[in-house]
Design a protein around this motif. Structure first.
Motif, mmCIF file in Angstrom:
data_model
loop_
_atom_site.group_PDB
_atom_site.id
_atom_site.type_symbol
_atom_site.label_atom_id
_atom_site.label_comp_id
_atom_site.label_asym_id
_atom_site.label_seq_id
_atom_site.Cartn_x
_atom_site.Cartn_y
_atom_site.Cartn_z
ATOM 1 N N VAL A 155 -22.763 -23.762 -30.974
ATOM 2 C CA VAL A 155 -22.044 -23.060 -29.905
ATOM 3 C C VAL A 155 -20.552 -23.375 -30.007
ATOM 4 O O VAL A 155 -19.713 -22.480 -29.935
ATOM 5 C CB VAL A 155 -22.604 -23.472 -28.526
ATOM 6 N N ASP A 156 -20.239 -24.651 -30.210
ATOM 7 C CA ASP A 156 -18.834 -25.030 -30.348
ATOM 8 C C ASP A 156 -18.221 -24.379 -31.583
ATOM 9 O O ASP A 156 -17.077 -23.930 -31.555
ATOM 10 C CB ASP A 156 -18.701 -26.554 -30.464
ATOM 11 N N LEU A 157 -18.972 -24.322 -32.655
ATOM 12 C CA LEU A 157 -18.476 -23.714 -33.881
ATOM 13 C C LEU A 157 -18.205 -22.231 -33.673
ATOM 14 O O LEU A 157 -17.184 -21.714 -34.137
ATOM 15 C CB LEU A 157 -19.493 -23.927 -35.012
ATOM 16 N N ALA A 158 -19.085 -21.556 -32.959
ATOM 17 C CA ALA A 158 -18.869 -20.134 -32.680
ATOM 18 C C ALA A 158 -17.593 -19.950 -31.863
ATOM 19 O O ALA A 158 -16.801 -19.026 -32.121
ATOM 20 C CB ALA A 158 -20.077 -19.552 -31.951
ATOM 21 N N ARG A 178 -11.866 -18.464 -31.531
ATOM 22 C CA ARG A 178 -10.486 -18.849 -31.249
ATOM 23 C C ARG A 178 -9.586 -18.620 -32.456
ATOM 24 O O ARG A 178 -8.454 -18.168 -32.328
ATOM 25 C CB ARG A 178 -10.437 -20.317 -30.858
ATOM 26 N N LEU A 179 -10.095 -18.930 -33.626
ATOM 27 C CA LEU A 179 -9.308 -18.696 -34.839
ATOM 28 C C LEU A 179 -9.066 -17.209 -35.053
ATOM 29 O O LEU A 179 -8.002 -16.815 -35.540
ATOM 30 C CB LEU A 179 -10.023 -19.292 -36.066
ATOM 31 N N ARG A 180 -10.025 -16.377 -34.730
ATOM 32 C CA ARG A 180 -9.834 -14.939 -34.884
ATOM 33 C C ARG A 180 -8.769 -14.419 -33.917
ATOM 34 O O ARG A 180 -8.007 -13.520 -34.247
ATOM 35 C CB ARG A 180 -11.152 -14.206 -34.590
#
Length: 90
Positions: free
Chosen positions: A75-78, A83-85
């Motif tokens: 979930v954190d990775l998603a 956020r990077l996008r």
């Protein structure tokens, strides 16, 4: 009656019951030994089963931790990817 007939009668009257009694006692001792061996094997089997159960429990706990790490971090990775996008590259 001759000596052989008396010997045979004595053997039948005294010898056969004595031999039968000795055989019976030997048989009882053998049964007790088999029972002790079965109890020892049973105790050993129960101990191994307990060890396997404890090991299985430890492995299940580790799998639960790994599942929690994967799902929580997933979930954190998603969110990190989103956020990077959204962040401009400038």
């Amino acid at each position: 009656m001759n000596g052989f007939t008396i010997f045979m009668i004595a053997f039948v009257v005294v010898g056969i019951p004595v031999i039968g009694g000795l055989w019976h006692e030997t048989y009882k001792v053998g049964l007790k030994h088999k029972e002790k061996m079965a109890n020892a094997l049973s105790a050993q089997t129960a101990e191994k089963a307990a060890q396997y159960a404890a090991q299985t429990e430890r492995l299940e706990q580790r799998v639960r931790v790994l599942e929690r790490i994967i799902t929580d971090r997933g979930v954190d990775l998603a969110h990190d990817i989103d956020r990077l996008r959204d962040t401009p590259l400038n």
